[in-house]
Design a protein around this motif. Structure first.
Motif, short mmCIF file in Angstrom:
data_model
loop_
_atom_site.label_atom_id
_atom_site.label_comp_id
_atom_site.label_asym_id
_atom_site.label_seq_id
_atom_site.Cartn_x
_atom_site.Cartn_y
_atom_site.Cartn_z
N THR A 154 1.11 3.00 -3.35
CA THR A 154 -0.17 3.28 -3.98
C THR A 154 -0.26 4.76 -4.34
O THR A 154 0.03 5.62 -3.51
CB THR A 154 -1.33 2.92 -3.02
OG1 THR A 154 -1.24 1.53 -2.72
CG2 THR A 154 -2.68 3.23 -3.64
N MET A 183 0.83 -1.20 0.00
CA MET A 183 0.00 0.00 0.00
C MET A 183 0.87 1.26 0.00
O MET A 183 0.42 2.31 -0.40
CB MET A 183 -0.94 -0.02 1.20
CG MET A 183 -1.90 1.13 1.12
SD MET A 183 -3.29 1.24 2.22
CE MET A 183 -4.10 -0.27 2.22
N ASP A 221 -9.19 2.18 -7.02
CA ASP A 221 -8.43 3.44 -7.06
C ASP A 221 -9.01 4.44 -6.07
O ASP A 221 -10.23 4.60 -5.98
CB ASP A 221 -8.45 4.03 -8.48
CG ASP A 221 -7.76 3.13 -9.48
OD1 ASP A 221 -6.74 2.50 -9.12
OD2 ASP A 221 -8.23 3.06 -10.63
#
Length: 84
Positions: free
Chosen positions: A4, A1, A29
């Motif tokens: 991201t 993550m 997203d």
């Protein structure tokens, strides 16, 4: 993550507008928006999720939301409310 990337606006990044709406779209997203009403495509910014958490640590409280969900709050001092 950690790696991201998310979509937000220059209002959040440059003007420090508080994040009031968070969407996690069907593809997973993330999108983070302030209270601005008329957002144009050229207002978009792509930043890391870590950068967003540094700007507003309370966002960590809603990272559990699933795809297709959103979370909102009326002001930065309010609790997050999640929506399906």
């Amino acid at each position: 993550m950690i790696n991201t990337f998310v979509i937000t606006t220059k209002y959040v990044i440059d003007n420090k507008s508080p994040v009031l709406t968070v969407y996690k779209d069907e593809d997973g997203d993330w999108q983070f928006f302030g209270g601005e009403i008329d957002i144009l495509e050229e207002d978009a910014s792509v930043v890391s999720l870590v950068e967003m958490l540094n700007l507003d640590p309370s966002l960590g409280n809603i990272l559990w939301i699933g795809n297709g969900m959103k979370a909102t709050r009326a002001s930065i001092s309010d609790e997050w409310v999640t929506h399906v």
